[in-house]
Write an enzyme that holds these catalytic residues in place. Sequence first.
Site, mmCIF file in Angstrom:
data_model
loop_
_atom_site.group_PDB
_atom_site.id
_atom_site.type_symbol
_atom_site.label_atom_id
_atom_site.label_comp_id
_atom_site.label_asym_id
_atom_site.label_seq_id
_atom_site.Cartn_x
_atom_site.Cartn_y
_atom_site.Cartn_z
ATOM 1 C CD GLU A 100 0.765 0.148 3.004
ATOM 2 O OE1 GLU A 100 0.861 1.414 3.034
ATOM 3 O OE2 GLU A 100 1.649 -0.420 3.606
ATOM 4 C CD GLU A 149 7.403 1.642 -0.771
ATOM 5 O OE1 GLU A 149 8.076 1.273 -1.569
ATOM 6 O OE2 GLU A 149 7.738 3.190 -0.628
#
Length: 349
Positions: free
Chosen positions: A170, A313
């Site tokens: 994310e 991430e």
Amino acid sequence: MKEWIEEYKAEKLDETAMELCRKKWDGIAKPLHSLGMLEDYLVRIAGIKGSARISLDKKGLIVMCADNGVVEEGVTQTGQEVTALVTENFLSGQATAAVLCKKAGADIFPVDIGVAADTCALNRKVAYGTKNLAKEWAMTRAQALQALKTGCDLVGDLAAKGYQILATGEMGIGNTTTSSALACAFLHEEPEKMTGRGAGLTSAGLEKKIQVIKKALAMHLPGCRDAVDVLAALGGLDIAGLAGVFLGGAKYRVPIVIDGFISSVAALTAAQICPQCKDFMIASHVSKEPAAQLVLDALSLEAALHCNMCLGEGTGAVTLFPVLDMACEVYQKMSTFDDISMEAYQPLT
């Protein structure tokens, strides 16, 4: 219109395939279960795929990118503009997760599900960011459902293209606030216990973040009917999209690797909606965020990596890929006891 989530169906693990995988491991010329969790991971993947013949050659990382209105409360070190910048960097190969994907042999799929600006990422934008959860619900129920379906459908699309395993990541400034709020709501814990410094807050900043979460919980939880409402009130579009990815894993029989704290909260959200989807998740690492282990415990999942990471991430999830590749290499290519005419190890009693 009937909500799609009411008709959602999750698959079950294939116990026969799991037992065949265990027997194959036990027949490989080494002490029984001596590769520990590497063996356990493949047994679970066999159950997910419905086959003891395992290949993980085609791997992908789904990165859900979205902005969060709660940033206006001053709970972050940087502004929303960073979300769009890093989202673009996934495509250019400059983001950390992109660098790791290249090394791990995985494709990366950044998805703009709610960035406050237009980006070049895969456009699945539900809204230009969420509202400020300290003042109102972060999103409508319809938006939460749309984001869930977006993630679920994306897994179906990638499964149809032959992807055998997917990792979750994310990007969204302010999403440790939204994830901490959701963790508090689902685990019935206080914000002081579940809230960390995120990308870097002072002690004063952390206290402000805790108070914002307390306010939001008191304001919104009494009006929530179910897990989707809680997600809409307190969450982010990135978390909603990832929760949909976990639901998609259970629907389309694809193992989904959990990244760190935010990803694990998305997994927890999915499990609140459909408890059976927990079986299709694989935990990669224990994030440095204070609530990370509590969330994994709630999911009854154990992570193999303890690297003190907290970047997000998808970095932790992708870091697990080479470990899984090595497990597959042994599973597929190592000699059996029969091959070398050696007496097999026997289980201890």
